[in-house]
Design an enzyme around this catalytic site. Structure first.
Site, PDB file in Angstrom:
ATOM      1  N   SER A   1      50.269  72.751  -4.780  1.00 25.65           N
ATOM      2  CA  SER A   1      49.833  71.873  -5.863  1.00 25.65           C
ATOM      3  C   SER A   1      50.662  70.607  -5.886  1.00 25.65           C
ATOM      4  CB  SER A   1      49.977  72.588  -7.200  1.00 25.65           C
ATOM      5  OG  SER A   1      51.346  72.665  -7.514  1.00 25.65           O
ATOM      6  N   LYS A   2      50.092  69.619  -6.551  1.00 24.89           N
ATOM      7  CA  LYS A   2      50.728  68.308  -6.664  1.00 24.89           C
ATOM      8  C   LYS A   2      52.129  68.411  -7.252  1.00 24.89           C
ATOM      9  CE  LYS A   2      47.132  66.041  -8.623  1.00 24.89           C
ATOM     10  NZ  LYS A   2      46.214  65.208  -9.180  1.00 24.89           N
ATOM     11  N   ARG A   3      52.306  69.392  -8.128  1.00 24.56           N
ATOM     12  CA  ARG A   3      53.573  69.485  -8.839  1.00 24.56           C
ATOM     13  C   ARG A   3      54.765  69.666  -7.896  1.00 24.56           C
ATOM     14  NH1 ARG A   3      52.344  73.874 -11.871  1.00 24.56           N
ATOM     15  NH2 ARG A   3      50.148  73.487 -11.523  1.00 24.56           N
TER      16      ARG A   3
ATOM     17  N   GLY B   1      54.986  68.444  -4.765  1.00 25.46           N
ATOM     18  CA  GLY B   1      55.039  67.445  -3.691  1.00 25.46           C
ATOM     19  C   GLY B   1      53.662  66.863  -3.424  1.00 25.46           C
TER      20      GLY B   1
END
Ligand code: GLU
Length: 485
Positions: free
Chosen positions: A255-257, A259
């Site tokens: 997930s974006k969280r 990286g």
């Protein structure tokens, strides 16, 4: 049978690395089997559209070198390849199912649906309760016609029978079986006239003659609905292959969280395209199990869907960096020329000639992960030295070194060929004459010419900087007593 595969992204922003892996596997499979790859834009969820997303997708695929045979920008026999341009087609097929009694009109408002879900029923659980709600089945044909004629909003829902088993074979996962009791009466056509993903996806895969559906594992739960649809239409079912999830290092879903997940971010960071593709290709599959570097031709030659793993694949950025380093060592300068020229211009406000940049690149390429790093680890190649490493000076500039350097400058002034071999032999001879080791002399030279304690080979570095520049730096250092720290 001709192999025809498709990559079918929704234009909801950037291309996710998972999407690129799906696109790449489709591409490798198509190339391996001399088949065709189709790019189809699935934009039927109007609430999730993002401006320019289609262009972004196409640009990222182009950068990655994933060429498709048919798509929004590549005419083909089965277009249009953007679902919002095919609305009449989906409507026709939805009505065909209504006609056959395999789908039905429903008129409930979203509030009514929400209320229904709160009160789960014995037979339907929290699924759509077709026996209690306002639809063709409960209202009857005449009433339904009347409501439709009044212009009332409607949806069309799939009629899912009870107590049947839907089964299909997945190339990666084997046989998958699901009870229809766990399948909702899926909306096929929404009140805005757009189809849902399920209807549009099945209709298009059929009409576009898709032989293999290769997509992410997150679509596995949708597949039983699709199989029902294929059966209701009486169409041949394509072969399915659901690719493993991509995971963070801690095994949570990527997930974006934790990286970057957008292909364009990796591109901007400066990963080489071939290295990135090599890395992405091995997320869930390794042709031989003991190598990490494969050319695209090898990937195509070895590609085998049956060998793709079921378990999630960890997206390990350290490994990606390592792969990038391996590619940097052997990349042709032309491939990085533009980038190194841009980065150095931006950083030092100056355009360097490409012969010089080529030499600098060759000198430092084994020491960096990214081309752009060269301008920071070897900033002294591009401009005067900003800062001298004081610790290094303290350790390696021994008393009496100034006098030695003054003599050394004379030796260098007399060099006709300011190149590695001559510099090396002249410096060795000089050191020997003083009863010293080459190392004793090299450290002071490195201090004066680079300001740093580490770098590439000293004589190669001097050769690239040139005689005038090296002598200038040495004299400057001595005259200004920079060794006095
Ligand atoms: N539109 C879906 C997506 O965004 C496609 C899933 C499929 O390939 O069927 O990934």
């Amino acid at each position: 049978m001709e192999v025809r595969v498709r990559f079918a992204p929704s234009p909801t922003g950037f291309l996710h690395v998972g999407g690129l892996r799906t696109a790449l596997y489709n591409y490798l499979f198509a190339r391996k089997h001399n088949g065709k790859m189709i790019l189809r834009i699935e934009d039927t969820d109007r609430t999730r559209l993002v401006e320019n997303a289609i262009d972004n997708l196409i640009n990222s695929l182009k950068w990655a070198g994933i060429e498709y045979n048919e798509g929004p920008d590549k005419a083909g026999e089965y277009g249009p390849y953007i679902q919002s341009e095919r609305l009449d087609i989906y409507k026709k097929y939805a009505l065909e199912l209504v006609e056959k009694g395999l789908a039905y009109y429903a008129f409930d408002t979203s509030d009514e649906i929400e209320e229904m879900r709160k009160n789960s029923s014995e037979t339907f659980g929290t699924k759509y309760n077709r026996e209690a709600m306002r639809n063709q089945l409960t209202l009857g044909e005449d009433e339904t016609k009347k409501i439709l004629a009044s212009g009332h909003d409607f949806v069309i829902r799939l009629m899912v029978p009870f107590d049947h088993e839907v089964s299909f074979n997945d190339i990666i996962r084997g046989e998958v079986k699901v009870s229809t009791n766990d399948i909702d009466d899926q909306v096929l056509l929404k009140s805005d006239g757009f189809p849902t993903y399920h209807l549009a996806n099945v209709v298009d895969d059929h009409l576009m003659k898709i032989s293999h559906v290769i997509r992410g594992e997150e679509w596995l739960p949708s597949t039983p609905k699709h199989v029902l649809l294929y059966n209701y239409f009486g169409w041949e079912i394509p072969k399915f292959a659901h690719l493993p999830l991509l995971l963070n290092k801690d095994k949570s879903k990527l997930s974006k969280r934790q990286g970057s997940v957008a292909v364009e971010d990796f591109r901007e960071k400066g990963y080489l395209k071939d290295a990135f593709i090599n890395f992405i290709a091995l997320l869930g599959w390794n042709p031989t199990g003991d190598r990490e570097i494969y050319s695209l031709d090898e990937l195509i030659e070895y590609f085998n869907l049956e060998k793709v793993n079921k378990g999630g694949a960890v997206f390990d950025v350290q490994k990606l960096d390592w792969v990038n380093q391996q590619y940097l060592k052997s990349v042709n300068f032309n491939e990085v020329a533009k980038e190194i020229s841009l980065v150095s211009k931006e950083k030092f406000g100056k355009l360097y000639d490409s012969e010089f940049l080529n030499k600098v690149f060759n000198l430092f390429k084994e020491r960096v992960t990214f081309v752009s790093e060269i301008t920071s680890i070897a900033d002294y190649m591009f401009s005067d030295i900003n800062e001298f490493d004081k610790d290094y000076i303290q350790k390696k500039w021994l008393p009496g070194t100034e006098e030695i350097v003054i003599e050394l400058i004379k030796v260098y002034e007399n060099c006709n060929n300011f190149e590695h071999d001559e510099l090396s032999s002249k410096t060795k001879e000089f050191a020997l004459g003083l009863g010293k080791k080459l190392g004793d002399i090299i450290h002071p030279i490195r201090i004066m010419i680079t300001g740093k304690s580490t770098g590439a080979g000293m004589f190669e570095t001097m050769e690239v900087l040139g005689k005038t520049e090296c002598l200038k730096r040495m004299s400057y250092f001595i005259q200004n007593k920079i060794y006095d720290v």
